[in-house]
Write an enzyme that holds these catalytic residues in place. Structure first.
Site, PDB file in Angstrom:
ATOM      1  N   CYS A  65       0.842  -1.207   0.000  1.00 25.55           N
ATOM      2  CA  CYS A  65       0.000   0.000   0.000  1.00 25.55           C
ATOM      3  C   CYS A  65       0.874   1.252   0.000  1.00 25.55           C
ATOM      4  O   CYS A  65       1.540   1.538   1.001  1.00 25.55           O
ATOM      5  CB  CYS A  65      -0.912  -0.040   1.220  1.00 25.55           C
ATOM      6  SG  CYS A  65      -1.774   1.488   1.570  1.00 25.55           S
ATOM      7  N   CYS A  68       0.065   3.877   2.699  1.00 26.65           N
ATOM      8  CA  CYS A  68       0.473   3.352   4.014  1.00 26.65           C
ATOM      9  C   CYS A  68       1.955   3.633   4.259  1.00 26.65           C
ATOM     10  O   CYS A  68       2.350   4.068   5.346  1.00 26.65           O
ATOM     11  CB  CYS A  68       0.243   1.850   4.101  1.00 26.65           C
ATOM     12  SG  CYS A  68      -1.457   1.334   3.922  1.00 26.65           S
TER      13      CYS A  68
END
Length: 186
Positions: A65, A68
């Site tokens: 991600c 993230c």
């Protein structure tokens, strides 16, 4: 060496008392704990139910991600902020701990969740630094007012830092008493 002779003369029990005192007085820099499995997760949640309740901030993340990975260093930086010292910061990789993520109801990454006294308080989905800081600020405020703000007997504690029975004042008095005991033993 002078310190080695002193340790032999005083014994090791005094040394361990001093080490304990310094560990409590000068705790190490806080870090984000990585949750490895559901047992660890359960331990953190049960610890948050301790006397008065404790606050936990959780970053549900994934290696793949991009957002993230972008907000991860900021989350680490917030964990080291002294104004959040009463909070526990956790990181859960949703691929490693899919059962924990599923039980927490995580559907997108990054998801930040706050818990107090074992119960979920709030959720933030997305990598917004300002919203993340506001989320953590609200939990920190809740931890201070609910976690440390009660006296035995159910009365509210005084919020004044100079109050004779404030938590900071009690810590200061305990530290002074510990120092006095150490000096008396030396």
């Amino acid at each position: 060496h002078h310190w080695a002779v002193k340790i032999r003369q005083q014994g090791t029990s005094n040394l361990w008392k001093r080490i304990s005192y310094y560990r409590e007085t000068f705790p190490p820099a806080r870090m984000v704990a990585h949750v490895a499995n559901s047992d660890e997760w359960d331990q953190y949640i049960s610890k948050s139910k301790s006397f008065g309740g404790k606050g936990i901030v959780v970053d549900f993340t994934a290696q793949w991600c991009g957002p993230c990975q972008a907000i991860g260093p900021y989350f680490e930086q917030l964990s080291k902020d002294p104004s959040y010292s009463q909070l526990t910061f956790l990181k859960v990789d949703v691929d490693e701990c899919s059962d924990v993520a599923q039980a927490a109801g995580v559907r997108a990454m990054p998801t930040f969740k706050t818990y107090f006294n074992g119960e979920e308080v709030e959720e933030l989905v997305g990598a917004d630094k300002a919203k993340l800081k506001a989320l953590i600020d609200r939990l920190a405020q809740k931890s201070v007012t609910l976690g440390e703000g009660r006296k035995l007997g159910g009365g509210e504690a005084s919020s004044s830092p100079a109050a004779p029975d404030s938590a900071d004042e009690r810590r200061r008095r305990m530290a002074e008493a510990a120092e006095a005991r150490l000096k008396a033993q030396a």
